[in-house]
Design a protein around this motif. Sequence first.
Motif, PDB file in Angstrom:
ATOM      1  N   PHE A 206     -11.822  13.363  34.308  1.00  0.00           N
ATOM      2  CA  PHE A 206     -10.709  12.441  34.124  1.00  0.00           C
ATOM      3  C   PHE A 206      -9.546  13.073  33.375  1.00  0.00           C
ATOM      4  O   PHE A 206      -8.382  12.898  33.739  1.00  0.00           O
ATOM      5  CB  PHE A 206     -11.199  11.200  33.373  1.00  0.00           C
ATOM      6  N   LEU A 207      -9.839  13.835  32.330  1.00  0.00           N
ATOM      7  CA  LEU A 207      -8.801  14.329  31.434  1.00  0.00           C
ATOM      8  C   LEU A 207      -7.910  15.383  32.093  1.00  0.00           C
ATOM      9  O   LEU A 207      -6.684  15.277  32.059  1.00  0.00           O
ATOM     10  CB  LEU A 207      -9.440  14.906  30.164  1.00  0.00           C
ATOM     11  N   ALA A 208      -8.515  16.400  32.687  1.00  0.00           N
ATOM     12  CA  ALA A 208      -7.730  17.505  33.263  1.00  0.00           C
ATOM     13  C   ALA A 208      -8.441  18.173  34.422  1.00  0.00           C
ATOM     14  O   ALA A 208      -8.360  19.377  34.604  1.00  0.00           O
ATOM     15  CB  ALA A 208      -7.415  18.541  32.185  1.00  0.00           C
ATOM     16  N   GLY A 209      -9.135  17.369  35.227  1.00  0.00           N
ATOM     17  CA  GLY A 209      -9.790  17.917  36.397  1.00  0.00           C
ATOM     18  C   GLY A 209     -11.104  18.598  36.043  1.00  0.00           C
ATOM     19  O   GLY A 209     -11.659  18.373  34.960  1.00  0.00           O
ATOM     20  N   PRO A 210     -11.634  19.439  36.926  1.00  0.00           N
ATOM     21  CA  PRO A 210     -11.067  19.840  38.208  1.00  0.00           C
ATOM     22  C   PRO A 210     -11.007  18.686  39.212  1.00  0.00           C
ATOM     23  O   PRO A 210     -11.700  17.681  39.050  1.00  0.00           O
ATOM     24  CB  PRO A 210     -12.021  20.939  38.694  1.00  0.00           C
ATOM     25  N   ILE A 211     -10.142  18.848  40.215  1.00  0.00           N
ATOM     26  CA  ILE A 211     -10.002  17.837  41.258  1.00  0.00           C
ATOM     27  C   ILE A 211     -11.297  17.813  42.069  1.00  0.00           C
ATOM     28  O   ILE A 211     -11.662  18.801  42.696  1.00  0.00           O
ATOM     29  CB  ILE A 211      -8.802  18.141  42.167  1.00  0.00           C
ATOM     30  N   PRO A 305     -15.895  24.557  41.421  1.00  0.00           N
ATOM     31  CA  PRO A 305     -15.389  25.672  40.614  1.00  0.00           C
ATOM     32  C   PRO A 305     -13.873  25.587  40.454  1.00  0.00           C
ATOM     33  O   PRO A 305     -13.168  25.144  41.356  1.00  0.00           O
ATOM     34  CB  PRO A 305     -15.794  26.910  41.414  1.00  0.00           C
ATOM     35  N   ASN A 306     -13.382  26.005  39.285  1.00  0.00           N
ATOM     36  CA  ASN A 306     -11.944  25.945  39.039  1.00  0.00           C
ATOM     37  C   ASN A 306     -11.361  27.293  38.621  1.00  0.00           C
ATOM     38  O   ASN A 306     -10.152  27.488  38.682  1.00  0.00           O
ATOM     39  CB  ASN A 306     -11.628  24.899  37.974  1.00  0.00           C
ATOM     40  N   PHE A 307     -12.225  28.224  38.183  1.00  0.00           N
ATOM     41  CA  PHE A 307     -11.769  29.552  37.784  1.00  0.00           C
ATOM     42  C   PHE A 307     -12.769  30.595  38.245  1.00  0.00           C
ATOM     43  O   PHE A 307     -13.975  30.347  38.239  1.00  0.00           O
ATOM     44  CB  PHE A 307     -11.601  29.654  36.261  1.00  0.00           C
ATOM     45  N   ASN A 308     -12.244  31.747  38.613  1.00  0.00           N
ATOM     46  CA  ASN A 308     -13.098  32.870  39.009  1.00  0.00           C
ATOM     47  C   ASN A 308     -12.445  34.172  38.562  1.00  0.00           C
ATOM     48  O   ASN A 308     -11.890  34.912  39.366  1.00  0.00           O
ATOM     49  CB  ASN A 308     -13.330  32.864  40.530  1.00  0.00           C
ATOM     50  N   MET A 309     -12.462  34.401  37.259  1.00  0.00           N
ATOM     51  CA  MET A 309     -11.904  35.620  36.672  1.00  0.00           C
ATOM     52  C   MET A 309     -10.489  35.898  37.199  1.00  0.00           C
ATOM     53  O   MET A 309     -10.233  36.920  37.832  1.00  0.00           O
ATOM     54  CB  MET A 309     -12.820  36.802  36.972  1.00  0.00           C
ATOM     55  N   PRO A 310      -9.536  34.989  36.972  1.00  0.00           N
ATOM     56  CA  PRO A 310      -8.214  35.108  37.617  1.00  0.00           C
ATOM     57  C   PRO A 310      -7.427  36.349  37.221  1.00  0.00           C
ATOM     58  O   PRO A 310      -6.647  36.863  38.037  1.00  0.00           O
ATOM     59  CB  PRO A 310      -7.488  33.837  37.162  1.00  0.00           C
ATOM     60  N   TYR A 311      -7.611  36.850  36.006  1.00  0.00           N
ATOM     61  CA  TYR A 311      -6.837  38.016  35.592  1.00  0.00           C
ATOM     62  C   TYR A 311      -7.422  39.322  36.126  1.00  0.00           C
ATOM     63  O   TYR A 311      -6.918  40.404  35.815  1.00  0.00           O
ATOM     64  CB  TYR A 311      -6.719  38.065  34.067  1.00  0.00           C
ATOM     65  N   MET A 312      -8.460  39.216  36.970  1.00  0.00           N
ATOM     66  CA  MET A 312      -8.941  40.371  37.725  1.00  0.00           C
ATOM     67  C   MET A 312      -8.257  40.473  39.082  1.00  0.00           C
ATOM     68  O   MET A 312      -8.500  41.425  39.835  1.00  0.00           O
ATOM     69  CB  MET A 312     -10.455  40.267  37.951  1.00  0.00           C
TER      70      MET A 312
END
Length: 504
Positions: A206-211, A305-312
């Motif tokens: 509810f607060l900030a996802g994930p969708i 899932p909402n993140f997968n090591m994005p800065y890689m």
Amino acid sequence: MQVVCIVWYKFCHNGSAYNAVPNQNYRFRTKGQIRNMSFFSIEFSVLLLVFFSLYWAVKSSKIQNLLLLGFNYLVIYLFSPYFALIVGVYTCLVYVLALFIDTARVRFVFLACVGVCVLFLCFFKYYANIKDEFDALLILFGLDFLESDIIFPLGLSFYTFNSITYLNQVYKESKNLMRDEYYEEQNPALQSFVALATYLSFFATFLAGPIMRSHFFFSQYHAKKELGSLDLIIALILFGVVKKVLIANYAQMYATPILNTPFSYHSFELLSAMFAYSVQIYCDFSGYVNLVCAFGLMLGFVLPPNFNMPYMAKNLKDFWNRWHISLSSFIRDYIYIPLGGNKNGFVMTQILVLFAFGLSGIWHGNTWTFLIWGFLHGFGLVVLNCYKQLGLPKLPFGGASLTFLFVSLCWIFFYYHSLDEAINFFRAMYQNFSLTSPIYVWGVLGGFVVLFLLYPFMSKAIESTQSLFSVIPLVLKPIVLAVIFMLIVGFMPSGIPNFIYASF
């Protein structure tokens, strides 16, 4: 057990700077409407443990679902009764719209109903821009005695997106039924009011996802619940807490004074603050996702899932396949592809890319800086697509570094709410090379380089932590956790700042 409770109490109330109000960026407030409630508060911790015990004490899935609905609204009510009222009204609206779509089974009706949901969101999200006109409308109808100070309801963006996925699923299933000779059969996508209310108020997202798309949620909602892996839950909570209260907090403490007064610092200090903010926003948001994924597993729900090591990421396209995955995939599937995607030629495809990222920008906020942030990412993807279209060779190395540098530069427009402030940052970065560079900044920049090089080795960190806890006897796990939390409390700064994405 007593030690664990004492440590958690100290953790939740550490420091006078503690602020549990979930959104620091509200433009309009009504006094007393927002209460001190947070996922880090002792009140929420106790409520969650009590609810968790009741939830698994019953064997009936129907009763579990009813308990979940009640808990959802209790959490929202503790944030603010106003928020609970808005989500309740919105749920009634979506329920009626879904019935209307299933009855009409016409694309125009579906689009109109989605438009109603979008307008509902836009009214609250961009109320600051229409407040004068809204006041004039109230006066015109003799309703000027009504209070017109409106705050943006917590979580509205995310449960609006959830509702759009639900209405889309209802429409798709209604079209499938129309292909049959007899289609009086009940639409399988239609849900009861209780089920829909539980979905739109689900406290974990509810607060900030994930969708969480409707078919993904309801397939678990109607299934027999099973408690997720205890070791995975522990690992997710630990990573969520460490990311938020240690890494994100210290990054914020370093970056904020520099970013708020850029002309007082050397250009290299501004560069280090920019990198620190990149670390802060990632650890803040991904730490939140780790926590709510743990909450979901505690109740038998797996979150998307909402993140997968994005800065890689090796390039910008790869970055958006790794960052806020539920939002980027939502924009792709519900905006970019329905408008034509890549089926109308190369030039039109690039225009749609810019349009989609522009929408993403203004969804985050109603200032020029957010729009520029969105267009910069869109323009970066257009350049990448043109580079690929021309058949130019890929960079043999350095793609991840260039992508991180570009993303970090774009975060500047995300940080500042004023275009003048963002321009002043870049002006200061250009002008302040003439200042004397402090020695410490080389250590800070060197530390970021080391972290960047070590970052890829963290890809399996949660799985490794889960495996580590799996070999610890159950009777010893509370003691180990108590020691870990004592260390966290000992090293954490005073107070717990709000989650950044609670503002959207």
